[in-house]
Design an enzyme around this catalytic site. Structure first.
Site, mmCIF file in Angstrom:
data_model
loop_
_atom_site.group_PDB
_atom_site.id
_atom_site.type_symbol
_atom_site.label_atom_id
_atom_site.label_comp_id
_atom_site.label_asym_id
_atom_site.label_seq_id
_atom_site.Cartn_x
_atom_site.Cartn_y
_atom_site.Cartn_z
ATOM 1 N N ILE A 30 0.772 -1.347 0.052
ATOM 2 C CA ILE A 30 -0.037 -0.004 0.114
ATOM 3 C C ILE A 30 0.913 1.118 0.155
ATOM 4 C CG2 ILE A 30 -1.965 -1.055 0.971
ATOM 5 C CD1 ILE A 30 -1.425 0.264 3.618
ATOM 6 N N ASN A 85 14.767 -7.691 2.996
ATOM 7 C CA ASN A 85 15.706 -7.107 4.048
ATOM 8 C C ASN A 85 15.873 -7.787 5.306
ATOM 9 O OD1 ASN A 85 16.234 -4.673 2.460
ATOM 10 N ND2 ASN A 85 13.914 -4.116 3.313
ATOM 11 N N HIS A 98 9.490 -10.980 4.640
ATOM 12 C CA HIS A 98 9.082 -10.693 3.422
ATOM 13 C C HIS A 98 9.869 -10.245 2.226
ATOM 14 C CE1 HIS A 98 9.348 -6.898 5.723
ATOM 15 N NE2 HIS A 98 9.246 -6.409 4.558
#
Length: 137
Positions: A30, A85, A98
């Protein structure tokens, strides 16, 4: 557990889901850095990539490949950055593993993965450094 991504997987927090299987969940970011920026994450909570088993990593990246192909095809883009990361110091803002898929377009003025950290360290010790890392296996 107060994990944003776990809440997204459970449906407690809404998302723009684009893919799901038994092990992973993928949705549109988003706060995208480009149109179609997608997040792919394991459903099982792991804070760091290096804490996951080989089977979990394999499953995650098989899905990342599948999702990246679909995103690139659907958006008709010639490539994408795929990045992870690992840890807060590396820019991991949500403590749940993720992977980002960032669609890239010609002349989009984006950079490469090499611009994340560019300290230009001395390379005179590469042999010694390789030996140190090999011993960690």
């Amino acid at each position: 557990m107060d994990c944003l991504f776990c809440k997204i997987v459970s449906g407690e927090v809404p998302s723009y889901k684009i893919y799901e299987d038994d092990a992973v969940y993928a949705f549109l970011d988003i706060y995208p850095t480009s149109e179609g920026h997608t997040i792919v994450l394991p459903k099982k909570h792991s804070m760091r990539f290096t804490e996951m088993s080989e089977a979990e990593v394999s499953s995650l990246f098989a899905s990342v490949s599948k999702v990246a192909r679909a995103v690139e095809e659907a958006l008709d883009v010639p490539g994408s950055n795929i990045g992870l990361n690992n840890g807060e110091v590396a820019g991991q803002s949500v403590p749940h593993v993720h992977v980002h898929i960032i669609p890239r377009r010609v002349n989009d003025k984006g950079g490469s993965m090499h611009t994340i950290v560019n300290q230009h360290p001395d390379t005179g010790n590469l042999g010694e450094l390789a030996d140190i890392i090999k011993k960690a296996f």
